[in-house]
Design an enzyme around this catalytic site. Structure first.
Site, PDB file in Angstrom:
ATOM      1  N   GLU A   1     -27.200 -57.253 -60.445  1.00 12.45           N
ATOM      2  CA  GLU A   1     -26.307 -57.808 -59.427  1.00 12.45           C
ATOM      3  C   GLU A   1     -27.062 -58.093 -58.122  1.00 12.45           C
ATOM      4  O   GLU A   1     -26.707 -59.013 -57.386  1.00 12.45           O
ATOM      5  CB  GLU A   1     -25.132 -56.845 -59.199  1.00 12.45           C
ATOM      6  CG  GLU A   1     -23.976 -57.424 -58.404  1.00 12.45           C
ATOM      7  CD  GLU A   1     -23.197 -58.537 -59.109  1.00 12.45           C
ATOM      8  OE1 GLU A   1     -23.482 -58.837 -60.296  1.00 12.45           O
ATOM      9  OE2 GLU A   1     -22.316 -59.130 -58.467  1.00 12.45           O
TER      10      GLU A   1
ATOM     11  N   HIS B   1     -28.594 -64.366 -61.548  1.00  9.99           N
ATOM     12  CA  HIS B   1     -28.706 -63.533 -62.759  1.00  9.99           C
ATOM     13  C   HIS B   1     -29.645 -64.220 -63.758  1.00  9.99           C
ATOM     14  O   HIS B   1     -30.469 -63.585 -64.409  1.00  9.99           O
ATOM     15  CB  HIS B   1     -27.341 -63.389 -63.435  1.00  9.99           C
ATOM     16  CG  HIS B   1     -26.411 -62.402 -62.792  1.00  9.99           C
ATOM     17  ND1 HIS B   1     -26.749 -61.087 -62.608  1.00  9.99           N
ATOM     18  CD2 HIS B   1     -25.128 -62.529 -62.326  1.00  9.99           C
ATOM     19  CE1 HIS B   1     -25.709 -60.444 -62.045  1.00  9.99           C
ATOM     20  NE2 HIS B   1     -24.724 -61.298 -61.856  1.00  9.99           N
TER      21      HIS B   1
ATOM     22  N   HIS C   1     -24.695 -67.622 -57.826  1.00  6.28           N
ATOM     23  CA  HIS C   1     -24.618 -66.232 -58.271  1.00  6.28           C
ATOM     24  C   HIS C   1     -25.132 -66.107 -59.714  1.00  6.28           C
ATOM     25  O   HIS C   1     -26.044 -65.319 -59.995  1.00  6.28           O
ATOM     26  CB  HIS C   1     -23.168 -65.747 -58.165  1.00  6.28           C
ATOM     27  CG  HIS C   1     -22.954 -64.334 -58.602  1.00  6.28           C
ATOM     28  ND1 HIS C   1     -22.864 -63.289 -57.707  1.00  6.28           N
ATOM     29  CD2 HIS C   1     -22.826 -63.771 -59.832  1.00  6.28           C
ATOM     30  CE1 HIS C   1     -22.688 -62.153 -58.375  1.00  6.28           C
ATOM     31  NE2 HIS C   1     -22.658 -62.427 -59.670  1.00  6.28           N
ATOM     32  N   GLU C   2     -24.553 -66.898 -60.604  1.00  8.13           N
ATOM     33  CA  GLU C   2     -24.952 -66.793 -62.014  1.00  8.13           C
ATOM     34  C   GLU C   2     -26.389 -67.260 -62.214  1.00  8.13           C
ATOM     35  O   GLU C   2     -27.113 -66.720 -63.055  1.00  8.13           O
ATOM     36  CB  GLU C   2     -23.993 -67.581 -62.911  1.00  8.13           C
ATOM     37  CG  GLU C   2     -22.525 -67.124 -62.851  1.00  8.13           C
ATOM     38  CD  GLU C   2     -22.305 -65.637 -63.141  1.00  8.13           C
ATOM     39  OE1 GLU C   2     -23.168 -65.029 -63.820  1.00  8.13           O
ATOM     40  OE2 GLU C   2     -21.293 -65.082 -62.657  1.00  8.13           O
TER      41      GLU C   2
END
Ligand code: ZN
Length: 506
Positions: A299, A273, A269-270
């Site tokens: 997101e 980003h 997820h990070e």
């Protein structure tokens, strides 16, 4: 000979860049605060950040920027609204007008209150004591309503707050979009519940030593293209991604030695980003052309890698043998199919950050409805627990056992982030739309994943999303890239396509 518009435009960008340079110093201090700063350093750090925040606000609201904006707008008149320079000036104008409208005194009071309210919230959540948090919630909601009244100037209060995270977005648009999503999502989740099939998620709750989880997570982040020469991975309690500047994007995660998935999917997820931040054009740092579009688009990039790639069959055809080799004591004898089902469970639960791809959005809809009512003055902060539980029963068929598992679980409202929650579901919707398009443009994507090849997708995102910076607003960007209007359809098709076969429903 430079064109007439160039001089004021260049001067404007130079000033805006300086404010951004200063705020990137804050990013570094904040990253340090949440990773390595010793506990006793907090008071001095708050002073440093307070001073810098004031300086950034001053630089960003300098009347000279207003003059240069006027001159740039004048000079660019006649140029196509599509031109990069015009888009850039439009976004600088938006941020400038917004900051100028807010009195310094209100900005400072919100900043002070957030810090105190956040620590009151942490204590109240630990003891599940809503009455202890209530006065702080009242204070924050009151301040944010004041902020909204100033910004909205007679318009919709919630829209004024939403605009900070999702420029151009409106409640009216979200109400229609989320209602359409909810009407299809609730029956799907009900069908999954009624299917009688359940994965064995206990197989993810065995021994997964932290050092090996870290090695595995780093390898996965590197495989999808996160550049460790231009970034770092560190450990924190509440994971985040922070871009200090070109060449320096930092991601964080947390580990649980008895849980496979939390750290890995958190890292993916990070890193999603992070890929976005690393892919933004560095030469435009400080200008909207070198910045992300909105929190929803940001997101979408994390969700795309975490869920659409990281929970896909192709990804695990490549990574599951490695996972078994890394954690032989826990995964030997676990079939790929059982493992895949376990990481793709779907069931209503109390905690948003632990929710699956489908029910996650119902958590957001609960929050969106409540915060709109709070800002409109239709719901008193004292009545939040009751209203929360009522909606939770309606959409997720569960009654939270206490407020720590209900309305006290998220940090957002304590630190003034009202209007932020919808961006999470927008992220899920945009991710599905973008990924659907990528699959059309890049056939055999899953076969590539199975060979450990993720470069084609990253390159596609770079070409279609990263390189534009904030040139296009979110809805426009998605429509330009996909050729389709913004909608819930792609997400629902993805969810049905994945959960249908797993749970044996049609
Ligand atoms: Zn995120």
């Amino acid at each position: 000979m430079p064109e007439a518009w160039e001089k004021p435009y260049r001067d404007l960008l130079a000033r805006v860049r300086e404010a951004r340079l200063l705020s990137s110093c804050m990013s570094l201090l904040e990253w340090d605060e949440r990773t390595y700063m010793p506990h006793n350093g907090a008071a001095h750090r708050a002073e440093q950040l307070g001073l810098l925040a004031g300086m950034v606000h001053q630089k960003g609201t300098d009347p000279r920027i207003g003059e240069l904006l006027d001159r740039s707008e004048e000079a660019l008149r006649g140029m196509s609204a599509d031109a990069a320079e015009v888009a850039c000036v439009r976004e600088v104008r938006r941020a400038y007008d917004r900051s100028r409208k807010l009195p310094q005194e209100l900005v400072e009071e919100i900043a002070r209150t957030r810090t105190l309210a956040e620590s009151a919230w942490a204590g109240a959540r630990a003891k599940s004591d809503f009455p202890a948090f209530r006065p702080w919630l009242e204070k924050i909601v009151g301040l944010k309503r004041r902020e909204a009244e100033i910004l909205a100037a007679g318009g919709d209060l919630y829209d004024a707050l939403l605009d900070d995270y999702e420029p151009g977005e409106t409640s009216a648009g979200l109400i229609t979009l989320f209602a359409a999503l909810r009407d299809e999502l609730v029956p799907l989740v009900a069908a999954i519940q009624g299917s009688g099939r359940r994965p064995d998620t206990a197989l993810l709750q065995r021994d997964f030593p932290v050092d090996r989880q870290e090695r595995f997570g780093r390898a996965a982040a590197a495989a999808i293209g996160f550049d460790f020469q231009a970034g770092r991975l560190d450990v924190t309690t509440h994971p985040f991604c922070d871009r200090v500047g070109p060449g320096d994007t930092r991601i964080t995660t947390r580990f649980d030695a008895r849980l496979f998935g939390m750290a890995l999917f958190g890292i993916l997820h990070e890193a999603g980003h992070g890929l976005y931040e690393q892919g933004l054009p560095g030469e435009h740092f400080g200008s909207p052309l070198g910045s992300y579009v909105s929190m929803g688009i940001h997101e979408s990039q994390s969700r795309l890698w975490e869920n659409l790639v990281g929970r896909s069959e192709g990804f695990w055809r490549h990574f599951y043998p490695q996972a078994q080799a890394t954690f032989p004591e826990s995964l030997t004898g676990v079939s790929p199919a059982d493992f895949f089902f376990a990481i793709n469970d779907c069931r209503p639960s109390f905690i948003r950050v632990e929710a699956d791809e489908a029910t996650y959005n119902l958590h957001i809809i609960v929050r969106f409805e409540l915060e709109r009512a709070l800002i409109a003055g239709e719901l008193a902060p004292a009545d939040v627990p009751g209203a929360w539980n009522e909606r939770f029963r309606k959409y997720l068929w569960l009654t939270p056992p206490d407020d720590a598992h209900g309305c006290l679980q998220d940090v957002h409202w304590s630190c003034g982030l009202l209007g932020y929650f919808p961006t999470y579901t927008l992220g899920n919707l945009y991710a599905s739309q973008l990924f659907e398009r990528a699959r059309k443009d890049l056939p055999n994507l899953q076969d590539g994943f199975a060979r450990g090849e993720f470069g084609a997708l990253k390159e596609w995102l770079g070409r279609n999303v990263y390189r534009h910076g904030a040139r296009y607003r979110a809805v426009e960007l998605v429509e330009r890239v996909t050729g389709q209007p913004r909608s819930h359809r792609a997400l629902m098709e993805h969810l049905r396509g994945k959960f249908g076969p797993l749970f044996g429903i049609r």
